[in-house]
Motif scaffolding. Structure first.
Motif, PDB file in Angstrom:
ATOM      1  N   HIS A 275       0.821  -1.228   0.000  1.00 27.30           N
ATOM      2  CA  HIS A 275       0.000   0.000   0.000  1.00 27.30           C
ATOM      3  C   HIS A 275       0.847   1.268   0.000  1.00 27.30           C
ATOM      4  N   ASP A 276       2.138   1.103  -0.184  1.00 28.50           N
ATOM      5  CA  ASP A 276       3.065   2.238  -0.193  1.00 28.50           C
ATOM      6  C   ASP A 276       2.870   3.127   1.045  1.00 28.50           C
ATOM      7  N   ALA A 277       2.808   2.491   2.191  1.00 31.11           N
ATOM      8  CA  ALA A 277       2.546   3.233   3.433  1.00 31.11           C
ATOM      9  C   ALA A 277       3.808   3.339   4.285  1.00 31.11           C
ATOM     10  N   VAL A 278       3.803   4.313   5.185  1.00 30.63           N
ATOM     11  CA  VAL A 278       4.892   4.494   6.152  1.00 30.63           C
ATOM     12  C   VAL A 278       4.444   3.888   7.480  1.00 30.63           C
ATOM     13  N   ILE A 279       5.343   3.192   8.149  1.00 32.61           N
ATOM     14  CA  ILE A 279       5.026   2.668   9.487  1.00 32.61           C
ATOM     15  C   ILE A 279       5.759   3.512  10.528  1.00 32.61           C
ATOM     16  N   LEU A 280       4.986   4.001  11.503  1.00 38.31           N
ATOM     17  CA  LEU A 280       5.598   4.748  12.610  1.00 38.31           C
ATOM     18  C   LEU A 280       5.678   3.776  13.776  1.00 38.31           C
ATOM     19  N   GLU A 281       6.883   3.361  14.109  1.00 37.28           N
ATOM     20  CA  GLU A 281       7.076   2.354  15.159  1.00 37.28           C
ATOM     21  C   GLU A 281       7.435   3.069  16.460  1.00 37.28           C
ATOM     22  N   ASP A 282       6.519   3.053  17.424  1.00 42.19           N
ATOM     23  CA  ASP A 282       6.729   3.742  18.700  1.00 42.19           C
ATOM     24  C   ASP A 282       7.251   2.730  19.723  1.00 42.19           C
ATOM     25  N   ASP A 283       8.539   2.829  20.038  1.00 47.46           N
ATOM     26  CA  ASP A 283       9.154   1.885  20.976  1.00 47.46           C
ATOM     27  C   ASP A 283       9.374   2.601  22.307  1.00 47.46           C
ATOM     28  N   TYR A 284       8.278   2.998  22.944  1.00 44.79           N
ATOM     29  CA  TYR A 284       8.346   3.974  24.036  1.00 44.79           C
ATOM     30  C   TYR A 284       8.842   3.429  25.363  1.00 44.79           C
ATOM     31  N   ASP A 285       8.672   2.127  25.628  1.00 49.98           N
ATOM     32  CA  ASP A 285       9.100   1.659  26.959  1.00 49.98           C
ATOM     33  C   ASP A 285       9.669   0.249  26.948  1.00 49.98           C
ATOM     34  N   SER A 286      10.228  -0.173  25.795  1.00 50.05           N
ATOM     35  CA  SER A 286      10.644  -1.572  25.693  1.00 50.05           C
ATOM     36  C   SER A 286      11.921  -1.861  26.467  1.00 50.05           C
ATOM     37  N   GLU A 287      12.565  -0.814  27.011  1.00 49.39           N
ATOM     38  CA  GLU A 287      13.799  -1.048  27.784  1.00 49.39           C
ATOM     39  C   GLU A 287      13.505  -1.896  29.013  1.00 49.39           C
ATOM     40  N   PHE A 288      12.264  -1.846  29.490  1.00 46.16           N
ATOM     41  CA  PHE A 288      11.927  -2.615  30.683  1.00 46.16           C
ATOM     42  C   PHE A 288      11.232  -3.901  30.255  1.00 46.16           C
ATOM     43  N   ARG A 289      11.998  -4.992  30.220  1.00 51.38           N
ATOM     44  CA  ARG A 289      11.448  -6.292  29.820  1.00 51.38           C
ATOM     45  C   ARG A 289      11.588  -7.254  30.979  1.00 51.38           C
ATOM     46  N   PHE A 290      10.546  -8.063  31.189  1.00 40.87           N
ATOM     47  CA  PHE A 290      10.549  -8.935  32.360  1.00 40.87           C
ATOM     48  C   PHE A 290      10.509 -10.408  32.000  1.00 40.87           C
ATOM     49  N   GLY A 291      10.837 -10.747  30.812  1.00 36.88           N
ATOM     50  CA  GLY A 291      10.819 -12.164  30.497  1.00 36.88           C
ATOM     51  C   GLY A 291      10.595 -12.321  29.014  1.00 36.88           C
ATOM     52  N   GLY A 292      10.944 -13.472  28.511  1.00 33.87           N
ATOM     53  CA  GLY A 292      10.763 -13.715  27.083  1.00 33.87           C
ATOM     54  C   GLY A 292      11.812 -12.962  26.300  1.00 33.87           C
ATOM     55  N   ARG A 293      12.013 -13.425  25.083  1.00 33.76           N
ATOM     56  CA  ARG A 293      12.999 -12.767  24.234  1.00 33.76           C
ATOM     57  C   ARG A 293      12.291 -11.669  23.447  1.00 33.76           C
ATOM     58  N   PRO A 294      12.871 -10.476  23.382  1.00 30.72           N
ATOM     59  CA  PRO A 294      12.183  -9.438  22.611  1.00 30.72           C
ATOM     60  C   PRO A 294      12.187  -9.779  21.124  1.00 30.72           C
TER      61      PRO A 294
END
Ligand SMILES: Cc1ncc(COP(=O)(O)O)c(C=O)c1O
Length: 474
Positions: A275-294
């Motif tokens: 669709h020739d679209a732009v994706i805005l990826e908001d990675d606002y708080d991923s620094e805090f991970r509590f399990g699982g592989r990102p």
């Protein structure tokens, strides 16, 4: 003191000076104890005879508004008046554009005893001493250089530090030259909007989703459409084919908390290409991970160059720093850089220099390790407390990152009453409906654990359970 006095040469001068100074005292612009300029100096500035000013001062003194001895200076004397500032702007005859008239976003919530507000880190964990040290160093280094107007994209040292940091921690593929420093994530979205949105441009956002982004795109004239979210995150099949921008929070859907599955990530990238679209990826708080592989960010899975990756230091450090960044494909970089320049030229050099040192000297990594453990503990305790005390009427949405949790609530629960009763008793929780425009959406609650610490978490959940019992009785 540099109070503006306007004189009409055709009218008696002393009364004009007297009235304007008196107005300044009565409306609080001149504060009690403040020294007025010597008569000679004010007379020179106003180009009037010294005696003209002296008469005005005598009139003020006669009103009891000045104190002081001759020759020792005149001081404003107004404690006895118990003034309340009467300085208010004119009601105004001019109006903003239609879309701005009802524009009211959430500001800081009032203090609550059990404060489960979302979107804020624990400010008491901020490494104040280390930050003060690097900031002082940055201040003297920057001010001894020629700190005039700089590169709109930001300080090279900070761009390089961020590129390394997100390369290691998030596998984002970027060089220093791909990074543009912004005033928080919000400015990154604004810049993207400025260079991509035309009146009527269709922007897809998550539903429920982040209200500040939705409102921003609407303010820029976009047609914003909410797209439903399920257990795997954004439902790509439901995207409107007209969308030319898709805003997503893949690491930790805001506000529900689930990650966007790998399959969905790939489908979304494929959809955007078709669709020739732009994706805005908001990675606002991923620094805090509590399990699982990102999972890999969309930015690093992207093969065609259509993802703008946005990060923020609001959760990692402090929202008030207003520091964030974006990583854009090369085809958008010149326009985004120009938009940044037209908006505010560039972000504050000293803060950028301090953050660069903070990252390069390893303080950011150390800080993240420390607060990450603390937030992981809070996440676990909040999860346990909610399951133990409220499990009969509330189901947690599984999540392994961030600073808040969302829960679906049984339809039998009267959520508006529950939330209001909570507020009345000092318990601040947000209803899921605050993040949704869709009518009849699933009822739920969102609870942040950035602002609540210690046993407050368990006590707050106990209060929530008690409130539920009380609201079911009526
Ligand atoms: C979904 C989402 N994105 C981004 C941000 C960060 O915004 P900023 O960096 O402008 O403070 C927030 C803050 O609450 C947020 O909730």
């Amino acid at each position: 003191m540099d109070l503006h006095v306007h004189l009409d040469a055709n009218l008696p001068l002393s009364p004009q000076i007297y009235r304007q100074l008196r107005a300044g005292i009565l409306d609080g612009r001149l504060r009690s104890g403040q020294r007025l300029p010597p008569t000679r100096e004010l007379a020179r500035r106003l180009e009037v005879a010294r005696n003209t000013v002296a008469v005005a001062y005598e009139l003020l003194a006669a009103d009891g508004l000045l104190s002081g001895r001759v020759g020792a200076g005149s001081y404003v004397h107004a404690e006895h008046l118990h003034l309340r500032s009467r300085r208010t702007a004119l009601a105004g005859a001019v109006r903003p554009r239609a879309g701005w008239r009802a524009q009211v976003l959430d500001t800081a919530a009032a203090a609550a005893r059990y404060d489960f507000r979302i979107g804020v880190p624990d400010v008491t964990l901020f490494p104040t001493r280390t930050w003060s040290r690097v900031l002082a160093r940055a201040a003297s280094a920057v001010s001894s250089r020629d700190d005039t107007y700089g590169d709109p994209s930001g300080l090279d040292t900070l761009r390089a530090a961020i590129a390394r940091h997100i390369g290691v921690s998030r596998a984002v593929r970027a060089d220093a030259s791909d990074v543009l420093i912004t005033q928080g994530a919000q400015q990154a979205f604004d810049l993207a909007g400025r260079v991509l949105v035309e009146p009527g441009t269709c922007v897809a956002v998550e539903e429920p989703g982040y209200p500040a982004v939705r409102a921003l795109f609407e303010s820029l004239g976009a047609r914003v459409i909410g797209v439903r979210v399920d257990a795997e995150g954004l439902d790509v099949r439901a995207l409107p084919s007209a969308a030319s921008i898709v805003y997503v929070t893949p690491s930790h859907q805001f506000p529900l908390g689930m990650p966007l599955s790998l399959e969905r990530r790939l489908t979304l990238l494929d959809w955007a290409t078709r669709h020739d679209a732009v994706i805005l990826e908001d990675d606002y708080d991923s620094e805090f991970r509590f399990g699982g592989r990102p999972l890999d960010p969309l930015q690093s899975l992207d093969r065609t160059g259509r993802v703008i990756y946005v990060g923020s230091f609001s959760k990692v450090l402090l929202p008030g720093l207003r520091l964030g960044f974006l990583v854009a494909p090369a085809s958008l970089q010149p326009a985004l850089r120009a938009a940044k320049q037209l908006t505010d030229w560039h972000s504050t050099t000293m803060l950028q220099a301090a953050l660069a040192t903070f990252i390069d000297d390893g303080h950011l990594a150390a800080h993240l390790r420390k607060v990450g453990r603390d937030y992981a503990d809070r996440h676990a305790r909040l999860t346990q407390a909610l399951e133990a005390r409220c499990g009969a009427w509330l189901r947690l949405v599984p999540s392994a990152a961030g600073l808040h949790l969302a829960a679906e609530v049984d339809a039998a629960v009267n959520l508006p009453v529950l939330v209001q009763r909570g507020l009345d008793r000092g318990l601040l929780v947000r209803p899921l409906s605050a993040f949704s425009r869709a009518a009849g959406s699933q009822g739920g609650l969102v609870l942040g654990y950035g602002a609540i610490r210690g046993t407050g978490i368990e006590e707050g959940v106990r209060e929530l359970a008690a409130m539920r019992r009380a609201s079911s009785r009526g």
